[in-house]
Design an enzyme around this catalytic site. Structure first.
Site, PDB file in Angstrom:
ATOM      1  N   CYS A   1      57.443  60.554  55.144  1.00 57.52           N
ATOM      2  CA  CYS A   1      57.781  59.596  56.194  1.00 57.52           C
ATOM      3  C   CYS A   1      57.478  60.215  57.553  1.00 57.52           C
ATOM      4  CB  CYS A   1      59.256  59.187  56.117  1.00 57.52           C
ATOM      5  SG  CYS A   1      60.389  60.576  56.341  1.00 57.52           S
TER       6      CYS A   1
ATOM      7  N   CYS B   1      59.271  63.428  58.545  1.00 55.04           N
ATOM      8  CA  CYS B   1      58.686  64.688  58.073  1.00 55.04           C
ATOM      9  C   CYS B   1      57.662  65.198  59.085  1.00 55.04           C
ATOM     10  CB  CYS B   1      57.997  64.489  56.717  1.00 55.04           C
ATOM     11  SG  CYS B   1      59.086  63.942  55.398  1.00 55.04           S
TER      12      CYS B   1
ATOM     13  N   ASP C   1      60.086  75.172  20.702  1.00 50.91           N
ATOM     14  CA  ASP C   1      60.684  73.851  20.623  1.00 50.91           C
ATOM     15  C   ASP C   1      60.586  73.405  19.159  1.00 50.91           C
ATOM     16  OD1 ASP C   1      61.579  71.218  21.492  1.00 50.91           O
ATOM     17  OD2 ASP C   1      59.508  70.597  21.110  1.00 50.91           O
TER      18      ASP C   1
ATOM     19  N   ASP D   1      55.673  70.864  23.382  1.00 55.40           N
ATOM     20  CA  ASP D   1      54.633  69.835  23.438  1.00 55.40           C
ATOM     21  C   ASP D   1      55.052  68.582  24.184  1.00 55.40           C
ATOM     22  OD1 ASP D   1      56.453  68.837  21.554  1.00 55.40           O
ATOM     23  OD2 ASP D   1      54.876  67.692  20.554  1.00 55.40           O
TER      24      ASP D   1
ATOM     25  N   CYS E   1      29.597  96.120  45.566  1.00 59.50           N
ATOM     26  CA  CYS E   1      29.140  94.887  46.226  1.00 59.50           C
ATOM     27  C   CYS E   1      30.198  93.802  46.078  1.00 59.50           C
ATOM     28  CB  CYS E   1      27.837  94.392  45.607  1.00 59.50           C
ATOM     29  SG  CYS E   1      26.463  95.550  45.693  1.00 59.50           S
TER      30      CYS E   1
ATOM     31  N   ASP F   1      59.660  69.430  27.765  1.00 59.21           N
ATOM     32  CA  ASP F   1      59.421  70.875  27.684  1.00 59.21           C
ATOM     33  C   ASP F   1      58.748  71.420  28.947  1.00 59.21           C
ATOM     34  OD1 ASP F   1      60.397  71.062  25.043  1.00 59.21           O
ATOM     35  OD2 ASP F   1      58.470  70.401  24.243  1.00 59.21           O
TER      36      ASP F   1
ATOM     37  N   CYS G   1      26.404  95.929  42.015  1.00 59.62           N
ATOM     38  CA  CYS G   1      27.428  96.761  41.384  1.00 59.62           C
ATOM     39  C   CYS G   1      28.812  96.319  41.849  1.00 59.62           C
ATOM     40  CB  CYS G   1      27.212  98.239  41.705  1.00 59.62           C
ATOM     41  SG  CYS G   1      27.459  98.649  43.440  1.00 59.62           S
TER      42      CYS G   1
END
Length: 810
Positions: free
Chosen positions: A15, A18, A499, A698, A86, A702, A83
């Site tokens: 809003c 903020c 779970d 899953d 670099c 969770d 290398c």
């Protein structure tokens, strides 16, 4: 005063208040002349004195206020990098560029990923920043273009090596015949002539070796030093000192041939080119996982447009298209079946060899294979949104990211080359003034040898090649690490929290038992229960509704419905209040539980989930639902325990049911009756006991626990939210993948440590031996080339990684 204007994109504003809060916070900062926040475009425009305040301070201030500065992320290909020094130089330069939040260079992939604020610096600014230190950034090419460019570069380097080798072999022959045990070998006298050697060595030095001069010039121009500096410095010293010796021999009219170093310079350049050639070929093999994934994609699709079947390129399929797939064809994109049934081989996604039966309403995944029936489906995800594209992106991100252990190598590489140059000069002076006073020849050999043998290529390749090979092999096994740090940290896990529903079990429970109290009709009670549960999204509710529908009992929508997390549901059906749920819910509503106490305990001891039914606050019955355990869960959990992991089950089920499931799968510790919002707190309790915790789940509920755990592992067959919150995605939906992830992490980290040990050991032994004058320059060149090839070769062993019978390392 150094006035600057910047524009900061801000996330989190809801809003105008903020925007006003951020604006006032910025205006109060020292060094800020003016700040204005535009809520409509979500940006803060700030005028400030760069000598008093920097962009990071603004970002920190906005973070403290509870908002975020949005960053852009881009990956560039890098050219000119030879290398690890670099890579370190480029990363430091970008990281110190104003507006860059983070930069990560992958030496093995030859690219850099930059997280930056577009309001402060743009893409061109990033490119110009790197060009100042002698390197080039390019927009990242497609995978096909990258592969073609690599193959072209390999062909170019192969031609350069052949050219250099043909000219170097006669010079190498002159060196070999110097040894007493090869005195029987024939050596044409002309090859011993200094001017013939010069004619052979010059093209090698300045044509084949031009790339080292170019790289050295760019590095020195950017006030840095890299492998090219060492090669150019060492071989040039040997080359021009040999010219001086040849001139001295010619002018002085000396008898015999002088001891020259043309062969050393030529052999070093030839061997380094050969080493880089082997290195590029090996590095290409570490990226085979992505190439293999890309090759799985279908090239064309048959879609229905304007009533006709049309074959189009897979890139032209759009969301909503009706796609037809015949038997034996690849499914081109993700979608939902509208007509037809078939068995689909999803092994490329899940690793499961048994085809999955698919019917109307089921989802199909792009690049899987339709086995035996015709399917018509609606495209739901295309292009970069398909499952395969997401997998490729995760693997790419993992291969391009850094493990924490690589930071050690990066810090060493950043200062390595200057230190080596100082050691080489110190060695030359020591030999010239102390060991062999006034003898330039004796002092020159250790100088050249140190410069050549100390090139830090192996150090730069040690970590990224292992990460690439390990994460690629993991992807083939259905384990997707979202970054190198997760691949590294997984091995530190001490406790795995599983779970239950959808993780240990199939997540597809069935209605198994119904008991109805005296005075109630079973069909009427089931009709009310189904009507009440119809609005619930809980998997147990779906099982109850399916089970009641299978008994040919009809039901309607409830008049009112309320889900009670962790307790059950409350609904109004046909004017009656229906409660379905736990003992706790019934007690809260003062429902007498006595009548069904024995049945409840028996169901729960059998591992079933029992739910009480109350109608108008009177106990009406109890129903039981059972979620069957996955066939692989018992063996997989035993594997985890054999790997030294503590395995815990976390579930919202009641204690008795949870203990019964835990006993069946061999889990001793069970945390039961945990509501979704408390799962994360249970993880934090374990972490407070100094346990390094991996959470495996899953479901949507969770996601908080996956996010707060040290390593979050999401079952890939679960929800997108859970996958997004996780660090590791397990595509198979099989707990064996959990054990596999620990084995992969352990073997990859062991491989990285072997590489780092070899790289450090090689340099720590090679430099003193070279300083002692015990190593010929050409041997140093061969050793340097071999070190890089051996590191990459060791990493490639991960692509043949096996998983059986592997114990976790301490």
């Amino acid at each position: 005063m150094a006035k600057q204007d910047i524009s900061l994109p801000i996330q989190g504003m809801t809003c105008a208040a903020c925007a006003n809060r951020i604006e006032k916070g910025l205006q109060r900062m020292d060094g800020v002349d003016d700040a204005h926040v535009n809520f409509a475009v979500e940006k803060a425009n700030v005028t400030y004195d760069s000598e008093l305040v920097d962009v990071k301070a603004f970002e920190d201030k906005i973070e403290k206020l509870g908002y975020h500065v949005q960053h852009e992320s881009i990956t560039f290909d890098i050219s000119g990098m030879t290398c690890a020094a670099c890579a370190s130089r480029i990363e430091k330069k970008l990281s110190r560029t104003d507006g860059v939040n983070k930069a990560s260079v992958n030496f093995a992939l030859e690219n850099v990923t930059v997280d930056y604020n577009e309001g402060v610096v743009n893409k061109q600014g990033l490119v110009e920043s790197v060009e100042k230190i002698g390197y080039s950034l390019h927009e990242q090419q497609s995978k096909e273009e990258t592969i073609d460019a690599k193959e072209k570069e390999i062909r170019h380097q192969t031609g350069k090596f052949i050219f250099a080798a043909i000219l170097t072999l006669p010079l190498l022959w002159t060196m070999v015949t110097h040894f007493e045990f090869t005195s029987f070998l024939y050596m044409p006298e002309m090859f011993m002539n200094p001017w013939v050697q010069l004619a052979l060595a010059a093209p090698v030095q300045f044509i084949a070796g031009a790339q080292f001069y170019e790289g050295a010039y760019k590095a020195l121009k950017g006030k840095s030093a890299n492998m090219d500096v060492l090669i150019a410095l060492g071989t040039t010293t040997a080359f021009f000192y040999s010219i001086f010796l040849g001139y001295e021999w010619h002018v002085g009219g000396q008898q015999g041939m002088p001891e020259l170093y043309f062969e050393a310079a030529a052999v070093i350049i030839t061997l380094v080119i050969l080493g880089k050639l082997f290195e590029e070929r090996a590095k290409g093999r570490t990226g085979k996982a992505i190439e293999k994934l890309l090759n799985m994609q279908a090239k064309t699709a048959i879609v229905v447009r304007d009533g006709e079947e049309v074959e189009v390129a897979v890139e032209d399929v759009v969301v909503g298209d009706r796609v037809i797939v015949r038997p034996g064809e690849k499914i081109p994109v993700d979608g939902t079946i509208q007509a037809g049934s078939s068995a689909v081989d999803e092994s490329m996604i899940t690793g499961e060899s048994i085809p999955v039966d698919k019917n109307t309403g089921d989802s199909v995944i792009g690049s899987t294979v339709n086995k035996n029936g015709s399917l018509t489906f609606e495209a739901t995800r295309v292009g970069k949104d398909t499952a395969l594209a997401q997998i490729v992106k995760v693997v790419e991100d993992a291969q391009g990211s850094k493990a924490d252990i690589q930071r050690v190598a990066d810090r060493v590489s950043g200062v390595f080359v200057p230190i080596v140059v100082l050691i080489a000069i110190g060695s030359f002076l020591t030999w010239y003034f102390l060991i062999e006073p006034g003898d330039v020849r004796s002092a020159l050999v250790p100088l050249i040898t140190i410069l050549v043998i100390a090139c830090p290529c192996a150090l730069g390749l040690a970590t990224p090649t292992s990460i690439m090979a390990g994460s690629g092999r993991a992807a083939e096994m259905g384990v997707l690490f979202k970054g190198g740090e997760h691949l590294e940290n997984t091995r530190s896990v001490t406790t795995v929290v599983l779970d239950k529903t959808g993780t240990i079990t199939k997540g597809e429970p069935e209605l198994t038992d119904v008991r109805v109290a005296d005075g109630f009709n079973e069909a009427d009670i089931l009709q009310m229960v189904a009507s009440a549960e119809k609005s619930s999204e809980h998997p147990l509710a779906s099982a109850i509704v399916r089970g009641i529908a299978a008994r040919n009992i009809s039901f309607d929508n409830p008049d009112t419905f309320e889900a009670l997390p962790g307790a059950g549901i409350s609904a109004t059906v046909q004017g009656k209040q229906v409660l379905v749920g736990t003992r706790k819910l019934m007690r809260e509503q003062s429902v007498d539980l006595q009548f069904f106490q024995a049945e409840m305990e028996q169901f729960e001891s059998d591992g079933k989930t029992a739910m009480l039914i109350a109608v108008d606050d009177e106990l009406a019955g109890v129903i039981a639902v059972a979620d069957t355990i996955k066939e692989t869960s018992v063996d997989a959990i035993e594997r985890m325990q054999d790997l030294g992991l503590e395995v815990i089950m976390l579930t919202g089920d009641n204690e008795r049911t949870a203990q019964a499931i835990g006993k069946q799968v061999g889990i001793d510790r069970v945390i039961a009756e945990v509501v979704p919002e408390q799962k994360a707190k249970e993880i934090e309790k374990l972490q407070a006991k100094d346990k390094y915790v991996a959470m495996v789940g899953d479901g949507i509920n969770d996601a908080p626990a996956l996010a707060v755990s040290d390593i979050g592992m999401a079952i890939g067959t679960g929800t997108d939210i859970a996958i997004e919150a996780s660090d590791v995605t397990l595509m198979r939906g099989d707990l064996h993948s959990v054990a596999d992830s620990f084995v992969i992490s352990n073997k990859t980290m062991r491989n990285i440590k072997q590489n780092l040990f070899f790289a450090f050991f090689y340099n720590s032994v090679g430099i003193p031996v070279a300083a002692a004058g015990l190593l010929a320059p050409w041997v140093a060149g061969a050793a340097m080339a071999f070190s890089s090839v051996s590191v990459v070769g060791n990493a490639l062993r991960l692509q043949r990684m096996s998983f059986k019978g592997v114990k976790r390392s301490s």
